[in-house]
Design a protein around this motif. Structure first.
Motif, PDB file in Angstrom:
ATOM      1  N   GLU A 283       0.830  -1.203   0.000  1.00  0.00           N
ATOM      2  CA  GLU A 283       0.000   0.000   0.000  1.00  0.00           C
ATOM      3  C   GLU A 283       0.869   1.261   0.000  1.00  0.00           C
ATOM      4  O   GLU A 283       0.597   2.227  -0.732  1.00  0.00           O
ATOM      5  CB  GLU A 283      -0.921   0.004   1.223  1.00  0.00           C
ATOM      6  CG  GLU A 283      -2.118  -0.904   1.097  1.00  0.00           C
ATOM      7  CD  GLU A 283      -3.066  -0.427   0.021  1.00  0.00           C
ATOM      8  OE1 GLU A 283      -3.703   0.621   0.198  1.00  0.00           O
ATOM      9  OE2 GLU A 283      -3.152  -1.103  -1.023  1.00  0.00           O
ATOM     10  N   LEU A 284       1.907   1.278   0.834  1.00  0.00           N
ATOM     11  CA  LEU A 284       2.796   2.436   0.908  1.00  0.00           C
ATOM     12  C   LEU A 284       3.490   2.672  -0.435  1.00  0.00           C
ATOM     13  O   LEU A 284       3.539   3.806  -0.930  1.00  0.00           O
ATOM     14  CB  LEU A 284       3.828   2.222   2.013  1.00  0.00           C
ATOM     15  CG  LEU A 284       4.817   3.369   2.266  1.00  0.00           C
ATOM     16  CD1 LEU A 284       4.073   4.630   2.664  1.00  0.00           C
ATOM     17  CD2 LEU A 284       5.819   2.974   3.353  1.00  0.00           C
ATOM     18  N   PHE A 285       4.014   1.621  -1.030  1.00  0.00           N
ATOM     19  CA  PHE A 285       4.702   1.744  -2.317  1.00  0.00           C
ATOM     20  C   PHE A 285       3.753   2.273  -3.390  1.00  0.00           C
ATOM     21  O   PHE A 285       4.106   3.182  -4.162  1.00  0.00           O
ATOM     22  CB  PHE A 285       5.262   0.384  -2.737  1.00  0.00           C
ATOM     23  CG  PHE A 285       6.006   0.422  -4.051  1.00  0.00           C
ATOM     24  CD1 PHE A 285       7.371   0.660  -4.074  1.00  0.00           C
ATOM     25  CD2 PHE A 285       5.340   0.234  -5.257  1.00  0.00           C
ATOM     26  CE1 PHE A 285       8.060   0.701  -5.283  1.00  0.00           C
ATOM     27  CE2 PHE A 285       6.014   0.281  -6.467  1.00  0.00           C
ATOM     28  CZ  PHE A 285       7.379   0.514  -6.477  1.00  0.00           C
ATOM     29  N   ASP A 286       2.538   1.713  -3.463  1.00  0.00           N
ATOM     30  CA  ASP A 286       1.591   2.132  -4.495  1.00  0.00           C
ATOM     31  C   ASP A 286       1.181   3.591  -4.327  1.00  0.00           C
ATOM     32  O   ASP A 286       1.042   4.329  -5.313  1.00  0.00           O
ATOM     33  CB  ASP A 286       0.350   1.237  -4.468  1.00  0.00           C
ATOM     34  CG  ASP A 286       0.603  -0.137  -5.079  1.00  0.00           C
ATOM     35  OD1 ASP A 286       1.666  -0.312  -5.703  1.00  0.00           O
ATOM     36  OD2 ASP A 286      -0.251  -1.029  -4.931  1.00  0.00           O
ATOM     37  N   HIS A 287       0.980   4.038  -3.087  1.00  0.00           N
ATOM     38  CA  HIS A 287       0.608   5.440  -2.864  1.00  0.00           C
ATOM     39  C   HIS A 287       1.736   6.379  -3.301  1.00  0.00           C
ATOM     40  O   HIS A 287       1.489   7.395  -3.973  1.00  0.00           O
ATOM     41  CB  HIS A 287       0.265   5.666  -1.393  1.00  0.00           C
ATOM     42  CG  HIS A 287      -1.106   5.204  -1.017  1.00  0.00           C
ATOM     43  ND1 HIS A 287      -2.249   5.730  -1.580  1.00  0.00           N
ATOM     44  CD2 HIS A 287      -1.523   4.248  -0.152  1.00  0.00           C
ATOM     45  CE1 HIS A 287      -3.310   5.134  -1.071  1.00  0.00           C
ATOM     46  NE2 HIS A 287      -2.895   4.229  -0.200  1.00  0.00           N
ATOM     47  N   VAL A 288       2.961   6.067  -2.907  1.00  0.00           N
ATOM     48  CA  VAL A 288       4.099   6.906  -3.304  1.00  0.00           C
ATOM     49  C   VAL A 288       4.226   6.938  -4.820  1.00  0.00           C
ATOM     50  O   VAL A 288       4.400   8.011  -5.431  1.00  0.00           O
ATOM     51  CB  VAL A 288       5.400   6.388  -2.658  1.00  0.00           C
ATOM     52  CG1 VAL A 288       6.606   7.122  -3.248  1.00  0.00           C
ATOM     53  CG2 VAL A 288       5.361   6.568  -1.148  1.00  0.00           C
ATOM     54  N   ALA A 289       4.124   5.779  -5.473  1.00  0.00           N
ATOM     55  CA  ALA A 289       4.243   5.712  -6.930  1.00  0.00           C
ATOM     56  C   ALA A 289       3.167   6.541  -7.611  1.00  0.00           C
ATOM     57  O   ALA A 289       3.440   7.275  -8.583  1.00  0.00           O
ATOM     58  CB  ALA A 289       4.161   4.255  -7.390  1.00  0.00           C
ATOM     59  N   ASN A 290       1.936   6.472  -7.120  1.00  0.00           N
ATOM     60  CA  ASN A 290       0.846   7.226  -7.741  1.00  0.00           C
ATOM     61  C   ASN A 290       0.993   8.726  -7.541  1.00  0.00           C
ATOM     62  O   ASN A 290       0.754   9.503  -8.468  1.00  0.00           O
ATOM     63  CB  ASN A 290      -0.496   6.745  -7.184  1.00  0.00           C
ATOM     64  CG  ASN A 290      -0.999   5.503  -7.886  1.00  0.00           C
ATOM     65  OD1 ASN A 290      -1.633   5.582  -8.926  1.00  0.00           O
ATOM     66  ND2 ASN A 290      -0.705   4.339  -7.319  1.00  0.00           N
ATOM     67  N   PHE A 291       1.381   9.136  -6.346  1.00  0.00           N
ATOM     68  CA  PHE A 291       1.564  10.571  -6.116  1.00  0.00           C
ATOM     69  C   PHE A 291       2.700  11.120  -6.976  1.00  0.00           C
ATOM     70  O   PHE A 291       2.599  12.221  -7.529  1.00  0.00           O
ATOM     71  CB  PHE A 291       1.811  10.850  -4.633  1.00  0.00           C
ATOM     72  CG  PHE A 291       0.561  10.859  -3.809  1.00  0.00           C
ATOM     73  CD1 PHE A 291      -0.464  11.755  -4.082  1.00  0.00           C
ATOM     74  CD2 PHE A 291       0.389   9.977  -2.752  1.00  0.00           C
ATOM     75  CE1 PHE A 291      -1.636  11.762  -3.332  1.00  0.00           C
ATOM     76  CE2 PHE A 291      -0.766   9.970  -1.991  1.00  0.00           C
ATOM     77  CZ  PHE A 291      -1.781  10.866  -2.286  1.00  0.00           C
ATOM     78  N   VAL A 292       3.792  10.379  -7.111  1.00  0.00           N
ATOM     79  CA  VAL A 292       4.895  10.808  -7.982  1.00  0.00           C
ATOM     80  C   VAL A 292       4.418  10.920  -9.420  1.00  0.00           C
ATOM     81  O   VAL A 292       4.735  11.885 -10.132  1.00  0.00           O
ATOM     82  CB  VAL A 292       6.080   9.821  -7.874  1.00  0.00           C
ATOM     83  CG1 VAL A 292       7.110  10.102  -8.962  1.00  0.00           C
ATOM     84  CG2 VAL A 292       6.720   9.915  -6.493  1.00  0.00           C
ATOM     85  N   ALA A 293       3.632   9.944  -9.876  1.00  0.00           N
ATOM     86  CA  ALA A 293       3.145   9.944 -11.253  1.00  0.00           C
ATOM     87  C   ALA A 293       2.222  11.116 -11.542  1.00  0.00           C
ATOM     88  O   ALA A 293       2.252  11.700 -12.641  1.00  0.00           O
ATOM     89  CB  ALA A 293       2.428   8.633 -11.553  1.00  0.00           C
ATOM     90  N   LEU A 294       1.408  11.493 -10.558  1.00  0.00           N
ATOM     91  CA  LEU A 294       0.378  12.501 -10.786  1.00  0.00           C
ATOM     92  C   LEU A 294       0.849  13.925 -10.518  1.00  0.00           C
ATOM     93  O   LEU A 294       0.441  14.859 -11.212  1.00  0.00           O
ATOM     94  CB  LEU A 294      -0.846  12.196  -9.907  1.00  0.00           C
ATOM     95  CG  LEU A 294      -1.612  10.917 -10.256  1.00  0.00           C
ATOM     96  CD1 LEU A 294      -2.615  10.586  -9.157  1.00  0.00           C
ATOM     97  CD2 LEU A 294      -2.318  11.069 -11.597  1.00  0.00           C
TER      98      LEU A 294
END
Length: 389
Positions: A283-294
């Motif tokens: 969950e932590l990895f996916d949130h960081v990845a999505n915020f970086v992408a957006l």
């Protein structure tokens, strides 16, 4: 047949069942096909909404049916209904038959929702091998992603060579194969004594969730994570601003491929660090990845967008839930969690649509991430408590 042989038999059949069930060639063009048949994109969108609502409406009754009548029978019933739904799609001359078909698909989805994971867990429990659930669940559910990755590009090719209806007609065959596979599944027998009637059974399941703090927490995590899948409706609009249109199919296939790999290794990861820690890290990895992408979109953003570790987090979540569900109400408890997820999904999707109209697609996707972020401290609490680790 010995319990160990039954495990190998059911796991193999569940894998093929999942593959054929999601091998839907029409996946990328379903809305276009609905619009072609009905003559309206508004009508097409309404059909998708009805499908989601019907699945939610049938969710809890289907879970009760599974617990009271058996996993195998419920699985077969869902397969029969799904074949009927696809025959309706293939032969629909207009809106009426499509409407009936989406209601049938919603019913079939509900029949499988809480049932099939319960079938897997009960099969392992009967053999005294329930600790193997993460490994088998990851491998079984990876077949969903493999089917999606293969079917999407193939469906596009067939649509280009022949027609949209040809794609839908050909999609009936995998559902027939699903039914044939379901007929060979063996019923596990581990449930305790049943409540005197369906309402008492449902009440017992609700009390079980309410009285178990770990299960309450994980049910909410499950619902929040499912609501985040509404981002899949809007993500293509974001990706289309960064990649050419022809590459959107490749983007989808890449995402399914990554999810497939995540499911395949999830059992190994959970076996070493525990289900709760796996869920927290994913969950932590996916949130960081999505915020970086957006927050700062680049040509690499589509690769990060979505849930790169979805396979691992989904398997960890199911492992934690199945360990807490009671044997006699397992499918009903799973269906209650799915129902809550469907309600949150609808609310989040509606709110994201409003944000997209007013402030754009990036703000809408960030809004979805903000809602799903609530699951992170709950997952941290689970990992910190050491429960399910």
């Amino acid at each position: 047949m010995s319990a160990d042989h039954t495990v190998n038999h059911n796991v193999r059949l569940l894998s093929w069942f999942n593959f054929f069930g999601d091998f839907r060639l029409y996946g990328p063009i379903m809305v276009i096909y609905f619009a072609q048949v009905t003559g309206s994109y508004t009508a097409a969108a309404s059909l998708l909404a009805v499908k989601m609502l019907s699945s939610a409406a049938f969710e809890v009754p289907a879970g009760v049916l599974s617990d009271r009548l058996g996993r195998r029978g419920t699985m077969i019933a869902g397969a029969v209904v799904m074949v009927a739904a696809h025959l309706g799609y293939a032969g629909a001359p207009g809106y009426g038959l499509l409407l009936a078909a989406v209601v049938l698909e919603g019913l079939a989805t509900a029949l499988w929702s809480g049932n099939n994971e319960s079938l897997l867990y009960d099969t392992l429990l009967e053999a005294g091998r329930e600790e193997e659930f993460p490994r088998h669940s990851g491998r079984v559910n990876s077949m969903f992603q493999l089917a999606l990755a293969l079917a999407a590009p193939l469906g596009g090719v067939i649509a280009g060579l022949w027609s949209l209806r040809a794609v839908v007609v050909l999609s009936v065959l995998p559902q027939v194969l699903c039914l044939l596979v379901a007929l060979r599944v063996r019923e596990p027998r581990v449930r305790g004594p049943l409540a005197p009637n369906a309402l008492a059974h449902l009440g017992s399941a609700l009390r079980g969730i309410r009285g178990n703090p770990v299960l309450r927490r994980m049910t909410l995590v499950s619902a929040l994570r499912y609501s985040g899948e509404s981002a899949a409706q809007l993500s293509p609009a974001f990706v289309a601003g960064l990649w050419p249109l022809w590459a959107l199919g490749l983007w989808r296939t890449f995402g399914h491929g990554v999810a497939f790999a995540g499911f395949r290794v999830s059992g190994w990861v959970i076996g070493r660090v525990g289900a709760a820690r796996t869920l927290l890290f994913a969950e932590l990895f996916d949130h960081v990845a999505n915020f970086v992408a957006l927050i700062k979109p680049t040509v690499f953003s589509p690769v990060l967008l979505g849930s790169p570790l979805y396979g691992m987090s989904a398997t960890a979540q199911q492992t934690l839930l199945q360990r807490e569900f009671t044997d006699r109400e397992r499918a009903t408890m799973g269906s209650l969690a799915s129902l809550l997820g469907s309600v949150l999904y609808a609310l989040v999707a509606l709110g994201a649509g409003l944000l997209a109209d007013r402030w754009g697609i990036v703000v809408a996707l960030l809004g979805i991430q903000a809602v799903v972020l609530i699951a992170l401290p709950l997952a941290w609490w689970q990992a910190r408590s050491g429960l399910g680790g």
